[in-house]
Design a protein around this motif. Structure first.
Motif, PDB file in Angstrom:
ATOM      1  N   ARG A 268      -8.032   0.025   3.590  1.00 43.47           N
ATOM      2  CA  ARG A 268      -7.874  -0.286   5.009  1.00 43.47           C
ATOM      3  C   ARG A 268      -6.410  -0.214   5.446  1.00 43.47           C
ATOM      4  NH1 ARG A 268      -9.720  -6.144   6.905  1.00 43.47           N
ATOM      5  NH2 ARG A 268     -11.551  -5.501   5.709  1.00 43.47           N
ATOM      6  N   HIS A 269      -5.492  -0.575   4.548  1.00 43.61           N
ATOM      7  CA  HIS A 269      -4.069  -0.686   4.907  1.00 43.61           C
ATOM      8  C   HIS A 269      -3.184   0.325   4.190  1.00 43.61           C
ATOM      9  CE1 HIS A 269      -4.558  -4.477   7.137  1.00 43.61           C
ATOM     10  NE2 HIS A 269      -5.425  -4.832   6.198  1.00 43.61           N
ATOM     11  N   ARG A 270      -3.752   1.365   3.619  1.00 42.68           N
ATOM     12  CA  ARG A 270      -2.951   2.235   2.748  1.00 42.68           C
ATOM     13  C   ARG A 270      -1.790   2.925   3.443  1.00 42.68           C
ATOM     14  NH1 ARG A 270      -7.353   6.912   1.205  1.00 42.68           N
ATOM     15  NH2 ARG A 270      -7.845   7.606   3.311  1.00 42.68           N
ATOM     16  N   ASN A 271      -1.830   3.012   4.762  1.00 45.30           N
ATOM     17  CA  ASN A 271      -0.714   3.621   5.491  1.00 45.30           C
ATOM     18  C   ASN A 271       0.076   2.605   6.307  1.00 45.30           C
ATOM     19  OD1 ASN A 271      -1.271   6.372   4.689  1.00 45.30           O
ATOM     20  ND2 ASN A 271      -3.043   6.302   6.053  1.00 45.30           N
ATOM     21  N   ASP A 272      -0.155   1.329   6.031  1.00 49.34           N
ATOM     22  CA  ASP A 272       0.490   0.252   6.779  1.00 49.34           C
ATOM     23  C   ASP A 272       1.669  -0.294   5.984  1.00 49.34           C
ATOM     24  OD1 ASP A 272       1.234  -1.914   8.257  1.00 49.34           O
ATOM     25  OD2 ASP A 272      -0.738  -2.871   8.294  1.00 49.34           O
TER      26      ASP A 272
ATOM     27  N   PRO B 158       0.775  -1.245   0.000  1.00 54.80           N
ATOM     28  CA  PRO B 158       0.000   0.000   0.000  1.00 54.80           C
ATOM     29  C   PRO B 158       0.805   1.294   0.000  1.00 54.80           C
ATOM     30  CG  PRO B 158      -1.063  -1.606   1.395  1.00 54.80           C
ATOM     31  CD  PRO B 158       0.244  -2.215   0.986  1.00 54.80           C
ATOM     32  N   PRO B 159       1.884   1.419   0.785  1.00 61.11           N
ATOM     33  CA  PRO B 159       2.630   2.684   0.744  1.00 61.11           C
ATOM     34  C   PRO B 159       3.183   3.029  -0.642  1.00 61.11           C
ATOM     35  CG  PRO B 159       3.194   1.466   2.717  1.00 61.11           C
ATOM     36  CD  PRO B 159       2.368   0.543   1.871  1.00 61.11           C
ATOM     37  N   ALA B 160       3.513   1.998  -1.438  1.00 61.98           N
ATOM     38  CA  ALA B 160       4.030   2.273  -2.784  1.00 61.98           C
ATOM     39  C   ALA B 160       2.949   2.873  -3.664  1.00 61.98           C
ATOM     40  CB  ALA B 160       4.561   0.988  -3.416  1.00 61.98           C
ATOM     41  N   VAL B 161       1.713   2.458  -3.442  1.00 61.36           N
ATOM     42  CA  VAL B 161       0.589   3.033  -4.190  1.00 61.36           C
ATOM     43  C   VAL B 161       0.278   4.426  -3.667  1.00 61.36           C
ATOM     44  CG1 VAL B 161      -1.827   2.727  -4.833  1.00 61.36           C
ATOM     45  CG2 VAL B 161      -0.355   0.719  -4.551  1.00 61.36           C
TER      46      VAL B 161
END
Length: 200
Positions: A101-105, A31-34
């Motif tokens: 849900r996990h975009r900052n995980d 997610p962080p790469a996106v």
């Protein structure tokens, strides 16, 4: 058939990624790469890599069994690339709830074609709910669908097994909605089939 092309591409990319960790890391949904690097293609590419051979073979066998049934239907309804469009968009749509849900995980990642395969499976169930599927015992597709949805929902709430059950649920819902939107006759046809069981 295009189902075989999708299977061949997935097997090839997964196989290459097994031996090339850098390729695996570039294609996986992280997610962080996106979110930070705008690598939006990961929302799709994660569906073409798998954790291991059993993961890959299970998904590809399911895609073959049910994709080969759905492809000619979508070919008739929306054109020769209809099945590819359906499958690719299913992979993307199925992963969106997980990504949000996990975009900052930074510790989360996801891979596998399960979301797209789930959409294909549930599209098939709309057309032939009483068809027996073997997993490994014979079971009507609609019974399997109810159990699958219940189990996926329960495990998604429970967590802890490293399987993206949220994508299974999202893919299943997308598969049903896609088919209903493509042809409004499918809804009444499903209900008619449901109330007149014919096992085959």
């Amino acid at each position: 058939m295009l189902t075989f092309v999708l299977i061949a591409v997935t097997v090839l990319v997964s196989w290459l990624a097994f031996d090339k960790p850098k390729l695996m890391q570039r294609l996986i949904l992280w997610p962080p790469a996106v979110e930070r690097q705008r690598q939006y293609e990961r929302l799709l590419t994660h569906g073409f890599i798998h954790a291991d051979w059993p993961h890959l073979l299970f998904n590809m066998l399911t895609l073959y069994l049910f994709g080969s049934q759905i492809e000619p239907v979508l070919d008739t309804l929306i054109g020769p690339l209809g099945f590819v469009f359906f499958y690719v968009t299913a992979i993307i749509v199925a992963i969106l709830p997980t990504y949000l849900r996990h975009r900052n995980d930074a510790n989360y990642s996801s891979l596998g074609a399960s979301g797209g395969v789930s959409a294909v499976l549930f599209a098939f169930i709309l057309l032939a709910p009483w068809t027996l599927i073997y997993i490994p015992i014979p079971m009507p597709a609609i019974v399997y669908a109810v159990g699958y949805m219940g189990y996926s929902f329960w495990m998604d709430r429970r967590g802890g097994d490293n399987v993206n059950h949220s994508a299974h649920l999202s893919g299943a819902i997308y598969g049903v909605l896609f088919m209903l939107l493509v042809d409004s006759r499918i809804g009444p046809f499903f209900l008619q089939q449901l109330t007149n069981p014919q096992f085959r």
